[in-house]
Design an enzyme around this catalytic site. Structure first.
Site, PDB file in Angstrom:
ATOM      1  N   GLY A 106       0.837  -1.206   0.000  1.00 10.60           N
ATOM      2  CA  GLY A 106       0.000   0.000   0.000  1.00 10.60           C
ATOM      3  C   GLY A 106       0.863   1.243   0.000  1.00 10.60           C
ATOM      4  O   GLY A 106       0.540   2.234   0.647  1.00 10.60           O
ATOM      5  N   ALA A 158       1.667   3.269  -2.562  1.00  9.28           N
ATOM      6  CA  ALA A 158       1.484   4.270  -3.623  1.00  9.28           C
ATOM      7  C   ALA A 158       1.004   5.613  -3.099  1.00  9.28           C
ATOM      8  O   ALA A 158       1.198   6.642  -3.752  1.00  9.28           O
ATOM      9  CB  ALA A 158       0.495   3.741  -4.664  1.00  9.28           C
ATOM     10  N   VAL A 160      -2.379  -7.496  -3.070  1.00 11.41           N
ATOM     11  CA  VAL A 160      -2.075  -8.331  -1.897  1.00 11.41           C
ATOM     12  C   VAL A 160      -3.111  -9.432  -1.660  1.00 11.41           C
ATOM     13  O   VAL A 160      -2.870 -10.338  -0.863  1.00 11.41           O
ATOM     14  CB  VAL A 160      -1.900  -7.491  -0.598  1.00 11.41           C
ATOM     15  CG1 VAL A 160      -0.737  -6.528  -0.719  1.00 11.41           C
ATOM     16  CG2 VAL A 160      -3.190  -6.784  -0.207  1.00 11.41           C
ATOM     17  N   SER A 180      -5.663  -0.247  13.308  1.00 14.14           N
ATOM     18  CA  SER A 180      -6.384   1.027  13.385  1.00 14.14           C
ATOM     19  C   SER A 180      -6.802   1.201  14.835  1.00 14.14           C
ATOM     20  O   SER A 180      -6.821   0.232  15.610  1.00 14.14           O
ATOM     21  CB  SER A 180      -7.638   0.944  12.498  1.00 14.14           C
ATOM     22  OG  SER A 180      -8.484   2.043  12.734  1.00 14.14           O
ATOM     23  N   TYR A 195     -15.233  -3.727   8.706  1.00 15.21           N
ATOM     24  CA  TYR A 195     -13.884  -3.125   8.731  1.00 15.21           C
ATOM     25  C   TYR A 195     -13.271  -3.297  10.120  1.00 15.21           C
ATOM     26  O   TYR A 195     -12.121  -3.712  10.267  1.00 15.21           O
ATOM     27  CB  TYR A 195     -13.962  -1.640   8.363  1.00 15.21           C
ATOM     28  CG  TYR A 195     -12.625  -0.917   8.456  1.00 15.21           C
ATOM     29  CD1 TYR A 195     -11.696  -1.001   7.424  1.00 15.21           C
ATOM     30  CD2 TYR A 195     -12.293  -0.160   9.581  1.00 15.21           C
ATOM     31  CE1 TYR A 195     -10.468  -0.350   7.517  1.00 15.21           C
ATOM     32  CE2 TYR A 195     -11.067   0.493   9.681  1.00 15.21           C
ATOM     33  CZ  TYR A 195     -10.160   0.395   8.643  1.00 15.21           C
ATOM     34  OH  TYR A 195      -8.941   1.034   8.744  1.00 15.21           O
ATOM     35  N   VAL A 253      -6.925   9.364   9.605  1.00 15.96           N
ATOM     36  CA  VAL A 253      -5.759  10.001   8.976  1.00 15.96           C
ATOM     37  C   VAL A 253      -6.207  10.614   7.652  1.00 15.96           C
ATOM     38  O   VAL A 253      -7.002  10.017   6.911  1.00 15.96           O
ATOM     39  CB  VAL A 253      -4.631   8.981   8.718  1.00 15.96           C
ATOM     40  CG1 VAL A 253      -3.367   9.685   8.245  1.00 15.96           C
ATOM     41  CG2 VAL A 253      -4.342   8.141   9.956  1.00 15.96           C
ATOM     42  N   ASP A 254      -5.676  11.787   7.344  1.00 17.24           N
ATOM     43  CA  ASP A 254      -6.109  12.535   6.162  1.00 17.24           C
ATOM     44  C   ASP A 254      -5.491  11.943   4.881  1.00 17.24           C
ATOM     45  O   ASP A 254      -4.476  12.412   4.383  1.00 17.24           O
ATOM     46  CB  ASP A 254      -5.686  14.003   6.327  1.00 17.24           C
ATOM     47  CG  ASP A 254      -6.319  14.878   5.262  1.00 17.24           C
ATOM     48  OD1 ASP A 254      -7.199  14.382   4.515  1.00 17.24           O
ATOM     49  OD2 ASP A 254      -5.933  16.050   5.176  1.00 17.24           O
ATOM     50  N   THR A 255      -6.131  10.892   4.386  1.00 19.26           N
ATOM     51  CA  THR A 255      -5.662  10.219   3.160  1.00 19.26           C
ATOM     52  C   THR A 255      -6.874   9.951   2.267  1.00 19.26           C
ATOM     53  O   THR A 255      -8.020  10.215   2.660  1.00 19.26           O
ATOM     54  CB  THR A 255      -5.021   8.850   3.495  1.00 19.26           C
ATOM     55  OG1 THR A 255      -6.054   7.992   4.004  1.00 19.26           O
ATOM     56  CG2 THR A 255      -3.897   8.956   4.508  1.00 19.26           C
TER      57      THR A 255
HETATM   58  N1  LIG Z   1      -6.897   6.933   6.801  1.00 12.28           N
HETATM   59  C1  LIG Z   1      -7.425   6.538   7.953  1.00 12.28           C
HETATM   60  O1  LIG Z   1      -8.285   7.222   8.549  1.00 12.28           O
HETATM   61  C2  LIG Z   1      -6.954   5.262   8.595  1.00 12.28           C
HETATM   62  C3  LIG Z   1      -7.115   5.118   9.984  1.00 12.28           C
HETATM   63  C4  LIG Z   1      -6.676   3.946  10.588  1.00 12.28           C
HETATM   64  C5  LIG Z   1      -6.091   2.951   9.828  1.00 12.28           C
HETATM   65  N2  LIG Z   1      -5.965   3.124   8.469  1.00 12.28           N
HETATM   66  C6  LIG Z   1      -5.331   2.047   7.724  1.00 12.28           C
HETATM   67  O2  LIG Z   1      -4.130   2.563   7.197  1.00 12.28           O
HETATM   68  C7  LIG Z   1      -3.742   1.802   6.051  1.00 12.28           C
HETATM   69  C8  LIG Z   1      -3.331   2.747   4.951  1.00 12.28           C
HETATM   70  O3  LIG Z   1      -4.476   3.478   4.563  1.00 12.28           O
HETATM   71  P1  LIG Z   1      -4.383   5.001   4.096  1.00 12.28           P
HETATM   72  O4  LIG Z   1      -5.130   5.798   5.072  1.00 12.28           O
HETATM   73  O5  LIG Z   1      -2.994   5.359   3.777  1.00 12.28           O
HETATM   74  O6  LIG Z   1      -5.296   4.929   2.795  1.00 12.28           O
HETATM   75  P2  LIG Z   1      -4.948   5.136   1.248  1.00 12.28           P
HETATM   76  O7  LIG Z   1      -6.175   4.787   0.517  1.00 12.28           O
HETATM   77  O8  LIG Z   1      -4.321   6.461   1.035  1.00 12.28           O
HETATM   78  O9  LIG Z   1      -3.797   4.033   0.999  1.00 12.28           O
HETATM   79  C9  LIG Z   1      -4.081   2.648   0.954  1.00 12.28           C
HETATM   80  C10 LIG Z   1      -3.190   2.033  -0.097  1.00 12.28           C
HETATM   81  O10 LIG Z   1      -3.449   0.615  -0.127  1.00 12.28           O
HETATM   82  C11 LIG Z   1      -3.499   0.242  -1.500  1.00 12.28           C
HETATM   83  N3  LIG Z   1      -4.265  -0.980  -1.693  1.00 12.28           N
HETATM   84  C12 LIG Z   1      -5.603  -1.154  -1.544  1.00 12.28           C
HETATM   85  N4  LIG Z   1      -5.947  -2.406  -1.903  1.00 12.28           N
HETATM   86  C13 LIG Z   1      -4.803  -3.026  -2.278  1.00 12.28           C
HETATM   87  C14 LIG Z   1      -4.516  -4.323  -2.756  1.00 12.28           C
HETATM   88  N5  LIG Z   1      -5.467  -5.240  -2.946  1.00 12.28           N
HETATM   89  N6  LIG Z   1      -3.224  -4.648  -3.021  1.00 12.28           N
HETATM   90  C15 LIG Z   1      -2.232  -3.710  -2.855  1.00 12.28           C
HETATM   91  N7  LIG Z   1      -2.460  -2.468  -2.439  1.00 12.28           N
HETATM   92  C16 LIG Z   1      -3.733  -2.128  -2.144  1.00 12.28           C
HETATM   93  C17 LIG Z   1      -4.157   1.431  -2.191  1.00 12.28           C
HETATM   94  O11 LIG Z   1      -3.962   1.416  -3.586  1.00 12.28           O
HETATM   95  C18 LIG Z   1      -3.478   2.589  -1.487  1.00 12.28           C
HETATM   96  O12 LIG Z   1      -2.276   2.954  -2.120  1.00 12.28           O
HETATM   97  C19 LIG Z   1      -4.929   0.905   5.747  1.00 12.28           C
HETATM   98  O13 LIG Z   1      -4.667  -0.392   6.233  1.00 12.28           O
HETATM   99  C20 LIG Z   1      -6.073   1.534   6.515  1.00 12.28           C
HETATM  100  O14 LIG Z   1      -7.053   0.586   6.860  1.00 12.28           O
HETATM  101  C21 LIG Z   1      -6.365   4.257   7.856  1.00 12.28           C
END
Ligand SMILES: NC(=O)c1ccc[n+]([C@@H]2O[C@H](COP(=O)([O-])OP(=O)(O)OC[C@H]3O[C@@H](n4cnc5c(N)ncnc54)[C@H](O)[C@@H]3O)[C@@H](O)[C@H]2O)c1
Length: 260
Positions: A12, A14, A65, A138, A151, A186-188
């Site tokens: 993940g 990218a 993945v 998370s 989730y 998180v701001d994504t």
């Molecule tokens: N953003 C939030 O609020 C938050 C909070 C707690 C936990 N998380 C966790 O943090 C992690 C990262 O999320 P983020 O916030 O950076 O989101 P994001 O969407 O910016 O990044 C997630 C990345 O995972 C990649 N991805 C998704 N499915 C995939 C697959 N099948 N194979 C390979 N890559 C894949 C996406 O292309 C993306 O680049 C995740 O596990 C998410 O559950 C996020």
């Protein structure tokens, strides 16, 4: 663990937290491989890292993945690019209550397979050099949230799976340690969801207004802290707007985990 001269694989990578971690690792002198299903952004981000730190600092490999064979193949390619891998960050994840079977495959299966590949590669008792495995859970992997129950279930799975590995009494022989990253929002791109991706989107947005949004840099800070601390095995790193709370679990060899 000192980061200079080390190697890391991040899933993940990218965008979002994964990309933030890749950039921070490269800034600290770590060579990185980024795996992601999104090719354009993955290639661009790696090119930017290489522009800054020199060719070969970062490598991108397209990888879904959920496809265990593909993940295994990319892991092997990453080993051939990096030599030994010191740090594995199983971070790819998404929220997709309306396509929950796929979400389970990404959030649980991807983490389980990534962890198994990392353990087999790193374990000292089978010829590896040891290392650290961090899985992204998370805050919702520690507390219930009715707004996206499946989730939450996937993230509880990540927390329990990782903590169980951390409680393994043979870890010292393996030279391994484990931790989970547990941020609140998180701001994504993750937060730019369509309503159908959640069970109760309106209530989720209301909750977000109350808990606030973390910049990616805060999650990265938590990750770096956990990786650099050799005594962090079994840690759940909670990251909220109030700060980074380093929750380490007391380990009793062979007797599982006793929360502090
Ligand atoms: N953003 C939030 O609020 C938050 C909070 C707690 C936990 N998380 C966790 O943090 C992690 C990262 O999320 P983020 O916030 O950076 O989101 P994001 O969407 O910016 O990044 C997630 C990345 O995972 C990649 N991805 C998704 N499915 C995939 C697959 N099948 N194979 C390979 N890559 C894949 C996406 O292309 C993306 O680049 C995740 O596990 C998410 O559950 C996020």
């Amino acid at each position: 663990m000192q980061l200079k001269g080390k190697t890391a694989l991040v899933t993940g990578g990218a965008m979002g937290v994964g990309l933030g971690v890749l950039e921070a690792l490269a800034d600290s002198g770590t060579k990185v491989v980024s795996l992601d299903v999104v090719e354009d952004a993955g290639q661009k981000s790696v090119a930017a890292i290489n522009d800054k730190h020199g060719a070969g600092t970062a490598t991108f490999m397209k990888c879904d993945v959920t496809d265990s064979k593909q993940l295994e193949c990319c892991f092997k390619q990453a080993v051939s690019v990096l030599g030994h891998i010191d740090i594995v960050f199983n971070n790819a994840g998404l929220v997709l209550e309306n396509k929950w079977e796929y979400m389970i495959d990404v959030n649980i299966k991807g983490v389980v397979v990534g962890t198994q590949l990392a353990v087999e590669h790193m374990r000292k008792d089978k010829g590896g050099k040891g290392g650290v495995i961090i899985n992204t859970s998370s805050y919702a992997g520690l507390v219930p949230r009715f707004t996206f129950p499946i989730y939450v279930g996937t993230k509880y799975a990540v927390t329990g799976f990782t903590a169980s590995w951390a409680s393994n009494p043979y870890l010292k022989d393996m030279g391994l340690r484990f931790g989970t990253l547990c941020p609140t929002a998180v701001d994504t791109a993750f937060q730019r969801f369509k309503d159908e991706q959640l069970l109760y989107p309106k209530e989720f947005k209301e909750m977000l207004n109350n808990i606030g949004m973390l910049p990616v840099g805060k999650a990265v800070e938590g990750f770096l802290q956990i990786v650099q601390d050799d005594d962090s095995n079994g840690a759940n790193m909670t990251i909220t707007v109030k700060g980074i709370s380093y929750k380490q679990l007391l380990l009793q060899e062979g007797k599982g985990l006793i929360p502090q």
